[in-house]
Write a protein that holds these residues in place. Structure first.
Motif, PDB file in Angstrom:
ATOM      1  N   SER A  57      -8.294  10.503   6.274  1.00 38.39           N
ATOM      2  CA  SER A  57      -8.015  11.536   5.283  1.00 38.39           C
ATOM      3  C   SER A  57      -9.138  11.559   4.262  1.00 38.39           C
ATOM      4  CB  SER A  57      -6.679  11.259   4.589  1.00 38.39           C
ATOM      5  OG  SER A  57      -6.758  10.061   3.836  1.00 38.39           O
ATOM      6  N   LEU A  58      -9.201  12.618   3.474  1.00 37.95           N
ATOM      7  CA  LEU A  58     -10.176  12.702   2.394  1.00 37.95           C
ATOM      8  C   LEU A  58      -9.661  11.920   1.193  1.00 37.95           C
ATOM      9  CD1 LEU A  58     -11.036  16.510   2.625  1.00 37.95           C
ATOM     10  CD2 LEU A  58     -12.391  14.586   3.490  1.00 37.95           C
ATOM     11  N   PRO A  59     -10.542  11.291   0.412  1.00 38.15           N
ATOM     12  CA  PRO A  59     -10.101  10.493  -0.741  1.00 38.15           C
ATOM     13  C   PRO A  59      -9.221  11.265  -1.708  1.00 38.15           C
ATOM     14  CG  PRO A  59     -12.417  10.106  -0.293  1.00 38.15           C
ATOM     15  CD  PRO A  59     -12.006  11.247   0.595  1.00 38.15           C
ATOM     16  N   GLU A  60      -9.536  12.570  -1.917  1.00 30.89           N
ATOM     17  CA  GLU A  60      -8.759  13.350  -2.873  1.00 30.89           C
ATOM     18  C   GLU A  60      -7.433  13.845  -2.300  1.00 30.89           C
ATOM     19  OE1 GLU A  60     -11.859  16.104  -0.969  1.00 30.89           O
ATOM     20  OE2 GLU A  60     -11.722  14.028  -1.692  1.00 30.89           O
ATOM     21  N   LYS A  61      -7.253  13.718  -0.979  1.00 37.26           N
ATOM     22  CA  LYS A  61      -6.005  14.127  -0.342  1.00 37.26           C
ATOM     23  C   LYS A  61      -5.572  13.054   0.663  1.00 37.26           C
ATOM     24  CE  LYS A  61      -6.872  19.112  -0.753  1.00 37.26           C
ATOM     25  NZ  LYS A  61      -6.996  20.393  -0.008  1.00 37.26           N
ATOM     26  N   PRO A  62      -5.144  11.907   0.178  1.00 42.22           N
ATOM     27  CA  PRO A  62      -4.881  10.761   1.053  1.00 42.22           C
ATOM     28  C   PRO A  62      -3.776  10.981   2.085  1.00 42.22           C
ATOM     29  CG  PRO A  62      -4.056  10.344  -1.150  1.00 42.22           C
ATOM     30  CD  PRO A  62      -4.886  11.581  -1.235  1.00 42.22           C
ATOM     31  N   CYS A  63      -2.883  11.946   1.849  1.00 41.92           N
ATOM     32  CA  CYS A  63      -1.818  12.190   2.819  1.00 41.92           C
ATOM     33  C   CYS A  63      -2.052  13.447   3.645  1.00 41.92           C
ATOM     34  CB  CYS A  63      -0.468  12.272   2.104  1.00 41.92           C
ATOM     35  SG  CYS A  63       0.148  10.664   1.567  1.00 41.92           S
ATOM     36  N   ASP A  64      -3.171  14.126   3.415  1.00 41.68           N
ATOM     37  CA  ASP A  64      -3.559  15.271   4.241  1.00 41.68           C
ATOM     38  C   ASP A  64      -4.510  14.741   5.305  1.00 41.68           C
ATOM     39  OD1 ASP A  64      -4.219  17.668   5.351  1.00 41.68           O
ATOM     40  OD2 ASP A  64      -5.343  18.417   3.627  1.00 41.68           O
ATOM     41  N   LEU A  77       0.826  -1.201   0.000  1.00 39.47           N
ATOM     42  CA  LEU A  77       0.000   0.000   0.000  1.00 39.47           C
ATOM     43  C   LEU A  77       0.866   1.259   0.000  1.00 39.47           C
ATOM     44  CD1 LEU A  77      -2.905  -0.753   2.508  1.00 39.47           C
ATOM     45  CD2 LEU A  77      -3.069  -0.523   0.030  1.00 39.47           C
ATOM     46  N   ASP A  78       0.465   2.232  -0.800  1.00 39.84           N
ATOM     47  CA  ASP A  78       1.116   3.542  -0.831  1.00 39.84           C
ATOM     48  C   ASP A  78       0.006   4.575  -0.749  1.00 39.84           C
ATOM     49  OD1 ASP A  78       2.313   5.942  -1.391  1.00 39.84           O
ATOM     50  OD2 ASP A  78       3.555   5.180  -3.022  1.00 39.84           O
ATOM     51  N   PHE A  79      -0.153   5.194   0.421  1.00 35.70           N
ATOM     52  CA  PHE A  79      -1.280   6.088   0.629  1.00 35.70           C
ATOM     53  C   PHE A  79      -1.191   7.364  -0.204  1.00 35.70           C
ATOM     54  CE2 PHE A  79      -1.932   3.293   4.190  1.00 35.70           C
ATOM     55  CZ  PHE A  79      -3.314   3.252   4.315  1.00 35.70           C
ATOM     56  N   SER A  80      -0.014   7.671  -0.715  1.00 36.15           N
ATOM     57  CA  SER A  80       0.105   8.837  -1.586  1.00 36.15           C
ATOM     58  C   SER A  80      -0.467   8.535  -2.979  1.00 36.15           C
ATOM     59  CB  SER A  80       1.570   9.264  -1.707  1.00 36.15           C
ATOM     60  OG  SER A  80       2.331   8.277  -2.382  1.00 36.15           O
ATOM     61  N   LYS A  81      -0.721   7.246  -3.277  1.00 36.08           N
ATOM     62  CA  LYS A  81      -1.279   6.846  -4.575  1.00 36.08           C
ATOM     63  C   LYS A  81      -2.502   5.948  -4.393  1.00 36.08           C
ATOM     64  CE  LYS A  81       3.416   6.752  -6.509  1.00 36.08           C
ATOM     65  NZ  LYS A  81       4.447   5.884  -7.147  1.00 36.08           N
ATOM     66  N   ILE A  82      -3.170   6.128  -3.256  1.00 37.97           N
ATOM     67  CA  ILE A  82      -4.204   5.175  -2.858  1.00 37.97           C
ATOM     68  C   ILE A  82      -5.396   5.145  -3.815  1.00 37.97           C
ATOM     69  CG2 ILE A  82      -5.615   6.674  -1.387  1.00 37.97           C
ATOM     70  CD1 ILE A  82      -4.388   3.117  -0.535  1.00 37.97           C
ATOM     71  N   ASN A  83      -5.587   6.205  -4.591  1.00 37.50           N
ATOM     72  CA  ASN A  83      -6.739   6.266  -5.488  1.00 37.50           C
ATOM     73  C   ASN A  83      -6.452   5.745  -6.889  1.00 37.50           C
ATOM     74  OD1 ASN A  83      -8.445   7.505  -3.510  1.00 37.50           O
ATOM     75  ND2 ASN A  83      -7.370   9.426  -3.876  1.00 37.50           N
ATOM     76  N   ARG A 115      -2.074  19.626   9.658  1.00 39.15           N
ATOM     77  CA  ARG A 115      -2.649  18.290   9.813  1.00 39.15           C
ATOM     78  C   ARG A 115      -1.548  17.248   9.689  1.00 39.15           C
ATOM     79  NH1 ARG A 115      -8.499  17.846   7.747  1.00 39.15           N
ATOM     80  NH2 ARG A 115      -7.847  15.713   7.464  1.00 39.15           N
ATOM     81  N   PRO A 116      -0.598  17.249  10.610  1.00 43.79           N
ATOM     82  CA  PRO A 116       0.551  16.319  10.493  1.00 43.79           C
ATOM     83  C   PRO A 116       0.214  14.917  10.967  1.00 43.79           C
ATOM     84  CG  PRO A 116       0.757  17.596  12.480  1.00 43.79           C
ATOM     85  CD  PRO A 116      -0.510  18.059  11.801  1.00 43.79           C
ATOM     86  N   ALA A 117      -0.862  14.350  10.393  1.00 36.46           N
ATOM     87  CA  ALA A 117      -1.289  13.029  10.840  1.00 36.46           C
ATOM     88  C   ALA A 117      -1.025  11.997   9.770  1.00 36.46           C
ATOM     89  CB  ALA A 117      -2.779  13.082  11.213  1.00 36.46           C
ATOM     90  N   SER A 118      -1.811  10.928   9.751  1.00 40.78           N
ATOM     91  CA  SER A 118      -1.576   9.855   8.804  1.00 40.78           C
ATOM     92  C   SER A 118      -2.810   9.024   8.630  1.00 40.78           C
ATOM     93  CB  SER A 118      -0.436   8.973   9.326  1.00 40.78           C
ATOM     94  OG  SER A 118      -0.839   8.392  10.528  1.00 40.78           O
ATOM     95  N   PRO A 119      -2.853   8.193   7.605  1.00 46.70           N
ATOM     96  CA  PRO A 119      -3.988   7.283   7.448  1.00 46.70           C
ATOM     97  C   PRO A 119      -4.068   6.319   8.625  1.00 46.70           C
ATOM     98  CG  PRO A 119      -2.719   7.438   5.437  1.00 46.70           C
ATOM     99  CD  PRO A 119      -1.915   8.107   6.504  1.00 46.70           C
ATOM    100  N   SER A 120      -5.232   5.694   8.763  1.00 48.86           N
ATOM    101  CA  SER A 120      -5.406   4.765   9.878  1.00 48.86           C
ATOM    102  C   SER A 120      -4.335   3.694   9.854  1.00 48.86           C
ATOM    103  CB  SER A 120      -6.791   4.105   9.788  1.00 48.86           C
ATOM    104  OG  SER A 120      -7.785   5.076   9.989  1.00 48.86           O
ATOM    105  N   PRO A 121      -3.739   3.382  11.012  1.00 46.16           N
ATOM    106  CA  PRO A 121      -2.697   2.369  11.095  1.00 46.16           C
ATOM    107  C   PRO A 121      -3.279   0.983  10.911  1.00 46.16           C
ATOM    108  CG  PRO A 121      -3.297   3.106  13.269  1.00 46.16           C
ATOM    109  CD  PRO A 121      -4.079   3.957  12.296  1.00 46.16           C
ATOM    110  N   PRO A 122      -2.412  -0.027  10.770  1.00 43.55           N
ATOM    111  CA  PRO A 122      -2.895  -1.407  10.607  1.00 43.55           C
ATOM    112  C   PRO A 122      -3.779  -1.827  11.772  1.00 43.55           C
ATOM    113  CG  PRO A 122      -0.588  -1.284  10.090  1.00 43.55           C
ATOM    114  CD  PRO A 122      -0.961   0.034  10.670  1.00 43.55           C
TER     115      PRO A 122
END
Length: 215
Positions: free
Chosen positions: A156-163, A46-52, A208-215
Motif C-alpha cells: 500500500s502507499l504510506p498515505e493510504k495504508p489500507c488502500d 500493529l494496526d495498519f490503519s494507523k501505521i504512520n 483494491r480489496p487487498a491488504s498489507p503484506s502478511p507476516p
C-alpha cells in the motif's frame, strides 16, 4: 604415558563442540518458540490503519531490533541443527523457523539460502514445495523487483495504508494454479483474510480489496 594423555586431551577437546551443538539441538523447538513469541508480541500490536503514527513507527523500530537478533540466533541454530524436521521436531517447529526467516528481510542472502534448503528437502522427499516456500519465495521476489509466483505479498502507499493491492504478479491464471496445487485459497479470498488480520476492516476501496503484506 604423556603421549597418551595428550592424545586423550585432544580427543576430549574435539568432542566439546559436538556436545555443545547436541545440547543446543535438544532445546531446538523451545528456542524457536521463544523467538517467535518475541516476534509476534510486537507484530500483534500493529494496526495498519494507523501505521504512520509515532506509536506504530516505534513498534516498527523495535520489531527491526528483534528481527535482527532472532536472525542471528537462527543462523547459528541452522548451522548446528539444520532446518527443523517434522518427524523429529514437530510441524510447528518448521513453521516457527520459516516465520523467523520470513522476517529476516535485512539478510536477503540468508532468506535465499533457506529457499534453496526448503527446495532441496522437498526434492529429497519427492514432494511439492509447501506454503512456507511459497511465502518466502514471493517475499524475495518482491524485494528483487520480480513478479511473485504465488501471490502472497501485498502493498500500500504510506498515505493510504489500507488502500492496498498485490505486488506485481506473474500471469494470474498461473498464480491461481500454483496456489491451488498447494491448497492455498484463491487470491480474492486471500486478500480478504489478510485485510482482517491487518485491522483494515474499515472502508477499503472495492477496486483494491487487498491488504498489507502478511507476516
Amino acid at each position: 604415558m604423556q603421549n597418551f594423555l595428550n592424545a586423550l586431551g585432544v580427543a576430549i577437546a574435539a568432542t566439546l563442540p559436538c556436545a555443545a551443538a547436541q545440547a543446543a539441538c535438544e532445546d531446538y523447538t523451545k528456542k524457536l518458540r521463544t523467538m517467535v513469541s518475541a516476534d509476534q508480541a510486537l507484530r500483534s500490536r500493529l494496526d495498519f490503519s494507523k501505521i504512520n503514527t509515532p506509536a506504530q513507527q516505534k513498534i516498527g523500530a523495535h520489531m527491526a531490533v528483534i528481527d535482527r537478533a532472532n536472525t542471528a540466533r537462527l543462523k547459528v541454530l541452522f548451522a548446528q541443527c539444520g532446518f527443523p524436521d517434522a518427524e523429529k521436531h514437530g510441524e510447528r517447529a518448521g513453521r516457527d523457523a520459516w516465520l523467523l526467516v520470513q522476517h529476516a528481510d535485512h539478510d536477503r542472502a540468508f532468506q535465499k539460502q533457506t529457499l534453496a534448503l526448503l527446495e532441496k528437502i522437498a526434492a529429497e522427499r519427492g514432494e511439492l514445495v509447501g506454503r512456507n516456500f511459497a511465502y518466502l519465495s514471493d517475499r524475495v521476489a518482491v524485494a528483487e523487483r520480480r513478479p511473485q509466483l504465488y501471490g502472497t505479498q501485498l502493498m500500500s502507499l504510506p498515505e493510504k495504508p489500507c488502500d492496498v493491492d498485490f505486488d506485481p504478479l506473474d500471469d494470474r491464471q498461473k498464480v491461481e494454479a500454483r496456489r491451488a496445487a498447494l491448497n492455498m485459497p484463491p487470491l480474492d479470498i486471500y486478500k480478504e483474510m489478510v485485510v482482517k488480520k491487518a485491522n483494515c476492516q474499515g472502508d477499503v476501496p472495492e477496486t483494491r480489496p487487498a491488504s498489507p503484506s502478511p507476516p
